[in-house]
Design a protein around this motif. Structure first.
Motif, PDB file in Angstrom:
ATOM      1  N   LEU A   1      44.700  35.453  37.322  1.00 11.05           N
ATOM      2  CA  LEU A   1      43.841  36.113  38.302  1.00 11.05           C
ATOM      3  C   LEU A   1      44.383  35.796  39.693  1.00 11.05           C
TER       4      LEU A   1
ATOM      5  N   LEU B   1      35.658  42.220  40.359  1.00 17.07           N
ATOM      6  CA  LEU B   1      36.753  41.924  41.282  1.00 17.07           C
ATOM      7  C   LEU B   1      36.850  42.977  42.366  1.00 17.07           C
TER       8      LEU B   1
ATOM      9  N   ASP C   1      42.317  42.645  44.225  1.00 15.58           N
ATOM     10  CA  ASP C   1      42.529  41.518  43.318  1.00 15.58           C
ATOM     11  C   ASP C   1      43.301  42.021  42.092  1.00 15.58           C
TER      12      ASP C   1
ATOM     13  N   TYR D   1      44.255  41.173  37.923  1.00 15.08           N
ATOM     14  CA  TYR D   1      43.886  40.405  36.737  1.00 15.08           C
ATOM     15  C   TYR D   1      44.746  40.857  35.574  1.00 15.08           C
TER      16      TYR D   1
END
Length: 231
Positions: free
Chosen positions: A157, A222, A226, A228
């Motif tokens: 992440l 998120l 961001d 992931y």
């Protein structure tokens, strides 16, 4: 439990200035100190359940660390380094979480270096997580351990705009006195707490709902920038 490591702990904050502190941090992050840190954790793990001064831990155990602490738990999790001995990990350790992990130094074959990390591993970092001015690491480097681990409950992440100190928690009184600062919680704090809590629940408590949330629920909280990934 929070383990103190003499030689690379808050004693480094006594060096008098931010520049001297950076130099002290850099000097402390060496193979000898890393080996000592790993031995500290192995010693604690060995004593759990046997030393009355420590908790009688019977449940699965998780290891976590930030920065040099992240390197420490990487080593215990199975990272192979030419300067470090390989020691089997305590079977009670079921999952590892690293805040600001890294692949700096020691060898170029990263698949060989990180290929033995078989247990669930969560790498948490930021797009601006390039250290504390030591000029020897980039934010992109912190993604490399995940990229070269074998698949199987591995997570990465990357929080947009996240800096190294965003993952260091609240500033201590010593830091506040030296730098005249108080660290505000990062804007992604709630997502970080939710993600890490779900990881622990999924892999220490065998919580199927938490495992499912890591797969399908986490992306929904998120921010757009961001990133992931899991494998």
């Amino acid at each position: 439990m929070a383990v103190q490591h003499p030689g690379s702990d808050d004693s480094l904050l006594q060096h008098g200035s931010p520049l001297a502190l950076r130099r002290a941090f850099k000097a402390a992050m060496n193979p000898e100190r890393l080996a000592e840190r790993a031995d500290d954790l192995r010693h604690i793990l060995d004593r759990l359940g046997h030393d009355p001064a420590l908790p009688d831990v019977r449940a699965p155990i998780g290891l976590a660390g930030h920065s040099f602490g992240a390197v420490t738990v990487q080593l215990l999790a199975g990272e192979r380094r030419p300067t470090q001995r390989v020691v089997p990990l305590d079977p009670r350790v079921r999952a590892i979480l690293a805040l600001s992990p890294s692949a700096r130094g020691e060898g170029h074959d990263l698949t060989e270096r990180f290929g033995a990390l078989e247990r669930p591993f969560f790498s948490l970092t930021g797009s601006r997580d390039d250290g504390m001015g030591l000029s020897d690491i980039t934010a992109a480097n912190r993604e490399l351990p995940f990229r070269h681990m074998p698949p199987g409950h591995k997570y990465l992440l990357v929080f947009a705009g996240g800096t190294h100190l965003d993952f260091a928690g609240q500033s201590s009184p010593a830091e506040q006195g030296m730098f005249r600062l108080r660290r505000a919680p990062p804007p992604f704090q709630n997502a970080l707490l939710a993600a890490s809590t779900a990881f622990w629940r999924a892999h220490l408590l065998d919580d199927s709902d938490a495992r499912h949330w890591l797969e399908s629920g986490l992306p929904g909280i998120l921010r757009n920038d961001d990133r992931y990934a899991r494998k």
